[in-house]
Structures are given as structure tokens and as C-alpha cells.
Design a protein around this motif. Structure first.
Motif, PDB file in Angstrom:
ATOM      1  N   MET A   1       0.846  -1.203   0.000  1.00 38.22           N
ATOM      2  CA  MET A   1       0.000   0.000   0.000  1.00 38.22           C
ATOM      3  C   MET A   1       0.880   1.251   0.000  1.00 38.22           C
ATOM      4  SD  MET A   1      -3.354  -0.910   0.480  1.00 38.22           S
ATOM      5  CE  MET A   1      -4.116  -2.514   0.688  1.00 38.22           C
ATOM      6  N   THR A   2       0.752   2.058  -1.010  1.00 40.89           N
ATOM      7  CA  THR A   2       1.546   3.290  -1.064  1.00 40.89           C
ATOM      8  C   THR A   2       0.670   4.530  -1.211  1.00 40.89           C
ATOM      9  OG1 THR A   2       1.819   2.830  -3.397  1.00 40.89           O
ATOM     10  CG2 THR A   2       3.687   2.307  -1.984  1.00 40.89           C
ATOM     11  N   PHE A   5      -1.025   9.046  -1.182  1.00 40.22           N
ATOM     12  CA  PHE A   5       0.339   9.538  -0.962  1.00 40.22           C
ATOM     13  C   PHE A   5       0.449  10.506   0.215  1.00 40.22           C
ATOM     14  CE2 PHE A   5       0.509   9.053  -5.836  1.00 40.22           C
ATOM     15  CZ  PHE A   5       0.771   7.693  -5.717  1.00 40.22           C
ATOM     16  N   LYS A   7      -1.396  10.761   2.869  1.00 37.67           N
ATOM     17  CA  LYS A   7      -1.589  10.103   4.164  1.00 37.67           C
ATOM     18  C   LYS A   7      -0.344   9.304   4.573  1.00 37.67           C
ATOM     19  CE  LYS A   7      -5.766  11.655   4.666  1.00 37.67           C
ATOM     20  NZ  LYS A   7      -7.068  11.017   4.637  1.00 37.67           N
ATOM     21  N   PHE A   8       0.472   8.948   3.606  1.00 37.18           N
ATOM     22  CA  PHE A   8       1.722   8.231   3.918  1.00 37.18           C
ATOM     23  C   PHE A   8       2.891   9.200   4.097  1.00 37.18           C
ATOM     24  CE2 PHE A   8      -0.715   4.630   2.336  1.00 37.18           C
ATOM     25  CZ  PHE A   8      -0.338   3.638   3.225  1.00 37.18           C
ATOM     26  N   GLY A   9       2.577  10.484   4.074  1.00 40.31           N
ATOM     27  CA  GLY A   9       3.601  11.490   4.368  1.00 40.31           C
ATOM     28  C   GLY A   9       4.634  11.700   3.281  1.00 40.31           C
ATOM     29  N   TYR A  10       4.265  11.472   2.014  1.00 42.65           N
ATOM     30  CA  TYR A  10       5.222  11.650   0.923  1.00 42.65           C
ATOM     31  C   TYR A  10       5.493  13.115   0.608  1.00 42.65           C
ATOM     32  CZ  TYR A  10       4.781   6.651  -0.045  1.00 42.65           C
ATOM     33  OH  TYR A  10       4.798   5.292   0.060  1.00 42.65           O
ATOM     34  N   ASP A  78      -4.842   2.212  -0.046  1.00 44.03           N
ATOM     35  CA  ASP A  78      -5.438   1.799   1.220  1.00 44.03           C
ATOM     36  C   ASP A  78      -6.747   2.565   1.399  1.00 44.03           C
ATOM     37  OD1 ASP A  78      -6.184   1.113   3.738  1.00 44.03           O
ATOM     38  OD2 ASP A  78      -4.244   1.513   4.673  1.00 44.03           O
ATOM     39  N   LEU A  81      -7.900   4.736   4.353  1.00 43.93           N
ATOM     40  CA  LEU A  81      -7.321   6.064   4.560  1.00 43.93           C
ATOM     41  C   LEU A  81      -7.965   7.123   3.656  1.00 43.93           C
ATOM     42  CD1 LEU A  81      -3.524   5.172   4.897  1.00 43.93           C
ATOM     43  CD2 LEU A  81      -5.154   5.672   6.717  1.00 43.93           C
TER      44      LEU A  81
END
Lengths: 200, 193
Positions: A1-2, A5, A7-10, A78, A81
């Protein structure tokens, strides 16, 4: 899961604001290309003479819905999210009816009125003033209607949960429904064009 | 049929002369193509940001900030306004939806310019005056603003975004938007037809 973006702090929140403008430009571009800068074209939906609103809206919903579904299946996105607006059933039913009346009376919805203003429609500018007034009235009445506003709360309720069906089955059902709606819309437009032709 | 064609023929040269000096408006994009484009933009918002599109929220920020500027105590005592105004640590305009809506204005102008459709005019049917059209535009906007707040979103935030995510309330909302519009369509027919 990426993905998503952000929400994954990229990237930072400030970059997010820049991306907001870019995404907004895409949104406005396709709204205008669809013909939604024209109040007459939008309102024609409610006289069955031009079903563009239904066609564009359902195509967009189906496209994004399928994208989200398959990216989820592929393990790229994901879904937990992605923000889903919680259901407050009765306020949303009442709000939908009031908003629908406003749509055919005013000729636009908030997003389409923006592209109508930017392409020079004077009535859309007046309409935007009306939106601000409507929000102000809502704000002033808020203490009185707050109880209704927070009533019938079901949290983030989705159609698969309502119907106790797997996600993929509901996605498939929506696609089938949309295809049926498109066929009906094309048929209706032809009928209305014939009717108009017979009149003249 | 024959008379219709004759009317078209007689008006065509005039229209051509009138628009020859300016850019000729291009026809709109195919509805399904535009829908796919819109859907991909929405999907991009989900994938990049984890949220969908919106419009009315940005106007709530504008109204709430206006109220807060004129009557700060009044705004602070009202949970609706204060949610949009925030706690004062950052500007309420430093908001995702506000920036997105600025983009919508830009994107609409860009598309209209490219297709020769930017023109100062009033959208209305032939049998209503501009003044009356303005009254209805304001009234309709007012109902739209009120309804969107009650429903926690408009056609963008609820119908499009919530629809694609299969939100139950969003789908109920969408059906009611069409129901409300069709219910008032007959009363409004003189404005549009």
C-alpha cells in the motif's frame, strides 16, 4: 500500500495546497468542457431535453469508483485512509431536496457556478452571491437547527454495509445501473428531439 | 422538417458574420469523455490526497471568515462558523478546498479560453427578463448554499465524491437532488425554455 500519498507522508501540507490548485484546474477544465459553464445546458437536464448532467456525473462516478476498487484490489490504495463523508440520513435527504430545488431555480451548483463565472456568465456571479447568503442564513440559524443537523447519524456507512453485499458486487451493480441509465438517457434525448421536430 | 431547415439556412449567414470577428465557440466535449476525465481527476484526488473534490466548503470558509471579521464574538460563539475559522493559529484560507476552488476557476477559464467560450452574457431562456433571471439566480443560489450545508456537501463533495466511494448518505442525497430539481422544474419552465 503506497496510496493515498499524502496520508503516507510523501509530501508536506503546503505541497498539498499546490496540488489542490492543480487538481482544481483539472476539475474546472472538465466541468467547462462538459458544457457545465452554461446554466441553460445544466437546467435542460430537468426537462429531459439534454441529459448531459446525468451522463457526465454517472460516468465520472463509475470511473472513479472502478479506479478506487481496482487500486484497492491491487494493493496500491489503502481505502481505509480515504475520507468517506459520514451519513446523517435525514439532514442529507432534506438538504438534497432543498439543493435540488436551488439547482433548477438558480441553474447551477456550486462547482459549476465557478466555471460559469470564469467564462463570463453574469447570472452565475449573482448565483454565487446567493450561495454566500444561503450559507450565512444557515450559519445564523445553526444553533436552532443543530439538533436536526446531527440527527440520524450512522457514521461512515457505505452501500455494501447497508445491503450486506460484498464491495465488488455493489460496484458491479452500480456499473449495470449506470449503463441502463445511459441507454435510457440516449433514448429519452432522441424522443424529445423527435417531439420538438414534430412541433415545428 | 422543411421549415426548420429553411429557418436554419436563413440564420446561418448572419451568425457567421457575427462570430467571424471573434473566436468561434467549439462544440462541447463528448459527455462520456468529459465524464471519464472528471472521474480521473476525482480518482487522482483520492490517490494523491486521500480525499475527494468539493466546492461549497470553500464558500463556507469565506462566509465564516467574513462573519468573524465583522463580529468576532458572534462567530466564536457559533460552532458552525468557528469550525471554519479555526483556532487562529493558521489562516482559515490556508485550506485544501479553498485552493482547489481557486483551481476550478482557473481550469474553467483555461478550458473556456481554449474553446472560445469566454463571453460576458446571461444564461436564460428567451421568455424571461434579465432582472427576473437575476432574482431566480440569487434565490436558487441561496437554497443551494443552505441545502449544501444541511447535507454536509454539494454535488461535488457528496454526489460525485461520496457517490464514487459508495457512501450511503451520499447516494440518498443524490437521489433527493434529482427529485427536488424535477419537482420544481415545471414551475421554472418559463425561465429556461
Amino acid at each position: 500500500m503506497t496510496a493515498p500519498f499524502f496520508k503516507f507522508g510523501y509530501f508536506s501540507e503546503d505541497i498539498g495546497l499546490v496540488l489542490a490548485i492543480v487538481i482544481g484546474i483539472g476539475f474546472g477544465f472538465f466541468l467547462e468542457q462538459a458544457g457545465f459553464g452554461s446554466g441553460r445546458k445544466l437546467a435542460a437536464q430537468f426537462y429531459f431535453t439534454d441529459m448531459t448532467v446525468l451522463k457526465v456525473m454517472f460516468t465520472a462516478i463509475v470511473t472513479a469508483m472502478l479506479g478506487v476498487f481496482w487500486l484497492g484490489v491491487a494493493g496500491v490504495l489503502d481505502l481505509s485512509l480515504v475520507y468517506v463523508s459520514p451519513t446523517y440520513l435525514w439532514p442529507q435527504i432534506a438538504g438534497g431536496l432543498v439543493l435540488g430545488a436551488g439547482f433548477v431555480i438558480g441553474g447551477y451548483c456550486p462547482g459549476t457556478s465557478c466555471v460559469a463565472v470564469s467564462t463570463g456568465k453574469a447570472d452565475a456571479l449573482v448565483y454565487l452571491g446567493g450561495i454566500l447568503a444561503g450559507i450565512f442564513v444557515f450559519g445564523e440559524l445553526f444553533p436552532a437547527i443543530e439538533e436536526f443537523y446531527i440527527s440520524s447519524a450512522y457514521g461512515t456507512l457505505t452501500l455494501p454495509e447497508v445491503f450486506h453485499l460484498p464491495y465488488g458486487v455493489v460496484v458491479f451493480a452500480v456499473v449495470v445501473m449506470a449503463i441502463g441509465a445511459f441507454a435510457a438517457a440516449e433514448w429519452g434525448e432522441r424522443k424529445m428531439a423527435q417531439k420538438k421536430e414534430n412541433k415545428t | 422538417m422543411a421549415t426548420n431547415a429553411a429557418v436554419l439556412e436563413s440564420t446561418r449567414p448572419k451568425a457567421a458574420v457575427h462570430t467571424a470577428s471573434k473566436a468561434t465557440p467549439q462544440p462541447y466535449m463528448n459527455s462520456y469523455l468529459a465524464g471519464i476525465g472528471l472521474g480521473l481527476v476525482l480518482l487522482a484526488a483520492f490517490v494523491i490526497m486521500g480525499r475527494g473534490l468539493g466546492a461549497s466548503g470553500a464558500f463556507s470558509t469565506l462566509v465564516s471568515s467574513g462573519v468573524a471579521a465583522i463580529a468576532p464574538e458572534h462567530a466564536a460563539g457559533n460552532p458552525f462558523y468557528s469550525e471554519y475559522v479555526g483556532d487562529g493559529t493558521t489562516s482559515p484560507f490556508k485550506d485544501w478546498l479553498v485552493f482547489e476552488v481557486i483551481g476550478v476557476f482557473l481550469g474553467g477559464f483555461l478550458s473556456g479560453t481554449l474553446s472560445g467560450r469566454v463571453k460576458w452574457m446571461v444564461e436564460k431562456g428567451p421568455s424571461i427578463t434579465t432582472r427576473k433571471r437575476f432574482y431566480f439566480a440569487f434565490l436558487g443560489g441561496g437554497l443551494m448554499g443552505f441545502g449544501a450545508k444541511l447535507a454536509r456537501g454539494c454535488t461535488s463533495g457528496q454526489a460525485l465524491t461520496g457517490g464514487a466511494l459508495l457512501g450511503a448518505g451520499s447516494w440518498a442525497f443524490m437521489m433527493c437532488v434529482f427529485a427536488g430539481a424535477y419537482a420544481f422544474a415545471y414551475l421554472m419552465r418559463r425561465q429556461w425554455q
